[in-house]
Enzyme design. Structure first.
Site: not given
Ligand code: NAD
Length: 306
Positions: A154, A167, A171
């Site tokens: 991230s 976080y 990351k």
């Molecule tokens: P989201 O919350 O929609 O999806 C994350 C999923 O991970 C959820 O469905 C949750 O149930 C699952 N999860 C959480 N803990 C878990 C565990 N211990 N075991 C198994 N599953 C688990 O979020 P997202 O935005 O789709 O994020 C996905 C990834 O992308 C994450 O790693 C997040 O940090 C990263 N990210 C997202 C963004 C963004 O703009 N959305 C930006 C930077 C990084």
């Protein structure tokens, strides 16, 4: 433009694939011929509770589209469970070729109020979870002399953000983990890369929308759908990316970025060595013009997503 199945015959595990970005990964990988283990614990954004529903729904969507997938609702934070997720891929589909470490939670808190629990839970899902899953797959990858990892980092870690010490540390740790795996496992034809995504998901759904300016900003962010991240992940785990290893790619709607990795910016030298006084008088002023400002991700990505 060719329209081929880039992952035909491959077996993938995608963690956190019940929602958001991971759901897009699982569906596009299946559409490209991969057999997919859809892992998702199904908890809240902050990691509380469990629900098999999200992973189950994605498996059904993949099957309805003619793909092959199975559901797994275990937590990546648990070493044995992580090995079980990889074993499920091997038992169900005969092998494992691809691991996408995407599961994530948030516990945002300004640093002086961050609790040990806030720290441990976020490090445990992101950093420890990515280690657990990667380590569990590593023995299989080494034995078969092939395999591909994609991990989610991230700009909160790569650049910076308020209220996310846990976080950001996790990351940036994942970027280090990915590079280390790339270095250690290249000899076994195993690759490891990171994606730093920008996408509207429930994870960033808590951005305030009180003023017209904030509403306009959120409307722009909503254009960045999670599905936009998936093509880069499919490419990275395909044989077409055979010479791509140890890199970090940004994806923001229709923009792709190759992100920088740390290198020396300036050097100063004194043949007699340094004292604290000469560092203050000579070294620090010489390097000052190259200091990084205290920027956050939004100060660097200043233009609207394209
Ligand atoms: P989201 O919350 O929609 O999806 C994350 C999923 O991970 C959820 O469905 C949750 O149930 C699952 N999860 C959480 N803990 C878990 C565990 N211990 N075991 C198994 N599953 C688990 O979020 P997202 O935005 O789709 O994020 C996905 C990834 O992308 C994450 O790693 C997040 O940090 C990263 N990210 C997202 C963004 C963004 O703009 N959305 C930006 C930077 C990084």
């Amino acid at each position: 433009m060719t329209n081929t199945k880039m992952l035909e015959g491959k077996v993938a595990v995608v963690t956190g694939a019940g929602r958001g970005i991971g759901r897009g990964f699982a569906k596009l990988m299946a559409a490209h011929g991969a057999k997919v283990v859809v892992n998702d614990l199904g908890g809240s954004v902050s990691g509380e509770g469990e629900d098999r529903g999200p992973a189950y729904d994605v498996v059904n969507e993949i099957r309805n589209d003619g793909g092959e997938a199975v559901e797994n609702a275990d937590s990546v934070t648990d070493w044995d469970a992580a090995h079980g997720i990889i074993q499920q891929a091997v038992d169900t589909f005969g092998k494992i070729d691809i691991v996408v470490n995407n599961a994530g939670i948030l516990r945002d808190r300004i640093f002086h109020k961050m609790t040990e629990e806030d720290w441990d839970s976020v490090i445990s899902v992101h950093l420890k979870g990515s280690f657990n899953m990667s380590r569990a797959a590593a023995d299989h990858f080494r034995a078969q002399q092939s395999g591909a990892f994609v991990h989610m980092t991230s700009t909160s870690g790569l650049i910076g953000n308020f209220g996310q010490a846990n976080y950001s540390a996790a990351k940036l740790g994942i970027a280090g983990l990915s590079k280390s795996i790339a270095l250690d496992m290249a000899r076994f034809n195993v690759r490891s890369n990171c994606i730093t995504p920008f996408a509207w998901s429930r994870m960033i759904g808590s951005i305030p929308q009180d003023t017209p300016e904030e509403q306009a900003r959120v409307a722009k962010i909503k254009e960045m759908t999670p599905d936009k991240i998936a093509p880069m992940a499919v490419f990275l785990v395909s044989d077409a990316a055979a010479n791509v290893n140890g890199q970090i790619f940004g994806v923001r709607n229709n923009e792709l970025f190759l992100m920088g990795q740390s290198r020396p910016l300036r050097s100063v030298h004194r043949s007699e060595g340094w004292t604290p006084e000469t560092i203050a008088e000579h070294a620090a002023p010489a390097m000052q013009s190259s200091f990084y400002p205290l920027e956050r991700s939004g100060d660097v990505f200043t233009w609207d997503p394209v």
